[in-house]
Design an enzyme around this catalytic site. Structure first.
Site, PDB file in Angstrom:
ATOM      1  CG  ASP A 102      20.720  -5.127  -5.600  1.00 22.38           C
ATOM      2  OD1 ASP A 102      19.531  -6.034  -4.533  1.00 22.38           O
ATOM      3  OD2 ASP A 102      20.121  -5.830  -6.373  1.00 22.38           O
ATOM      4  CG  HIS A 155      17.187  -9.044  -1.702  1.00 24.72           C
ATOM      5  ND1 HIS A 155      16.887  -9.551  -3.084  1.00 24.72           N
ATOM      6  CD2 HIS A 155      18.003  -8.188  -3.122  1.00 24.72           C
ATOM      7  CE1 HIS A 155      17.601  -9.945  -4.073  1.00 24.72           C
ATOM      8  NE2 HIS A 155      18.268  -8.383  -4.158  1.00 24.72           N
ATOM      9  CG  HIS A 161      15.376  -5.598  -7.684  1.00 26.04           C
ATOM     10  ND1 HIS A 161      15.129  -6.381  -6.212  1.00 26.04           N
ATOM     11  CD2 HIS A 161      16.742  -6.029  -7.871  1.00 26.04           C
ATOM     12  CE1 HIS A 161      15.698  -7.141  -5.693  1.00 26.04           C
ATOM     13  NE2 HIS A 161      17.009  -7.074  -6.853  1.00 26.04           N
ATOM     14  CG  HIS A 220      26.115  -5.832  -5.839  1.00 28.68           C
ATOM     15  ND1 HIS A 220      24.593  -5.429  -5.594  1.00 28.68           N
ATOM     16  CD2 HIS A 220      25.096  -7.187  -7.073  1.00 28.68           C
ATOM     17  CE1 HIS A 220      24.185  -6.174  -4.849  1.00 28.68           C
ATOM     18  NE2 HIS A 220      24.243  -7.556  -5.820  1.00 28.68           N
TER      19      HIS A 220
END
Length: 293
Positions: A242, A81, A238, A265
């Site tokens: 990321d 973030h 969001h 991720h």
């Protein structure tokens, strides 16, 4: 010249404190201006004698629950973030001092970081930015998930998600750095999770700092947060946030269009690895022919 093409730092020190979402430990951080070509570095002040960890892909040591960097005996965790805030505001050079290993989750978004940097002022430096200019497409797939990048005369990122849940479903969003406002449109989007997953994390002594104050929590047919969503499509916003944080670990902004579907991720970092290995697919240098309309 558009100041976007110049390196930037922050105009003065800023400080924040908060709790790590997984560790539950308080972390006090101070973010300091840094000179040209310094890059973004993390310094563990609670570990005297350790060298700063540079925010680069080669230092990624874990992506299972968050992006974790490690180097020279120090780790820094859950940086995505903060890194998204640097990327969204075009900040290239800072030193982040911290007295614990996990970055504070704040409210689960990049809002608090972005607001303190904006209040402090973003300082334009003398040297030009260097970009990774995409010349050929690169793509990584995993089942029905993928991340790819294609040549484009500006930076864009398109994220799409598809959850088998009535409150999420299919969502897609494109962020164009020349047309969209990161602070207003992306930075407030919070991390999210399903109630059953959060309960499982806590059984394994993870998610110790998680609460309705720093995450959207979803049950079978309702959102448990009393105030609901900040954006109708906050979930995909969001995921895009990321992704901005993950891709910033290339160390240079991309001139190209990143497209991801159902990524996280781990797949983002698999893509970065593939992208860096395909040396004929990109070149570095000043941006060329970027549209500023």
């Amino acid at each position: 010249m558009d100041t976007y093409f110049k390196q930037k730092t922050i105009a003065r020190n800023v400080a924040l404190s908060g709790t790590g979402v997984h560790s539950g430990k308080k972390n006090n951080i101070t973010i300091k201006p840094a000179p040209e070509n310094h890059g973004i570095k993390f310094q563990r002040v609670d570990l005297p004698g350790t060298q700063p960890v540079q925010a680069l892909f080669k230092h990624v040591v874990d992506t299972s629950l968050a992006t974790v960097l490690g180097s020279n005996g120090a780790i820094v965790s859950t940086i995505e973030h903060l890194m998204a805030s640097f990327a969204g505001l075009g900040i290239d050079n800072v030193l982040v001092e911290m007295d614990e290993y996990e970055m504070p989750i704040m409210d689960g978004s990049a809002k608090d970081f972005t607001q303190v940097f904006t209040a402090a002022g973003v300082a334009v430096q003398g040297r030009p930015k260097h970009f990774m200019i995409v010349r050929k497409p690169v793509r990584v797939e995993q089942g029905d998930k993928f991340v790819e990048v294609i040549p484009e005369p500006c930076f864009k990122i398109t994220c799409s998600i598809d959850f088998d849940h009535p409150l999420i479903g299919k969502q897609e969003l494109t962020y164009d750095r020349a047309k969209n406002n990161f602070e207003k449109e992306i930075s407030h989007a919070r991390t999210f999770g399903f109630i059953q997953d959060i309960e499982l994390l806590k059984k394994f002594s993870l998610g110790k700092g998680g609460s309705l104050d720093n995450a959207i929590v979803i049950d079978k047919d309702k959102i448990l947060n009393p105030d609901g969503l900040r954006y109708p499509d906050e979930f995909v916003r969001h995921k895009l946030l990321d992704s901005l944080g993950d891709f910033s670990l290339l160390g240079m902004p991309i001139q190209g269009h990143i497209i991801s579907h159902k990524s996280g991720h781990t797949l983002n970092h698999a893509f970065i690895k593939r992208f860096l290995e395909n040396r004929d697919a990109w070149e570095t240098g000043p941006a060329k022919m970027e549209s500023n309309t």
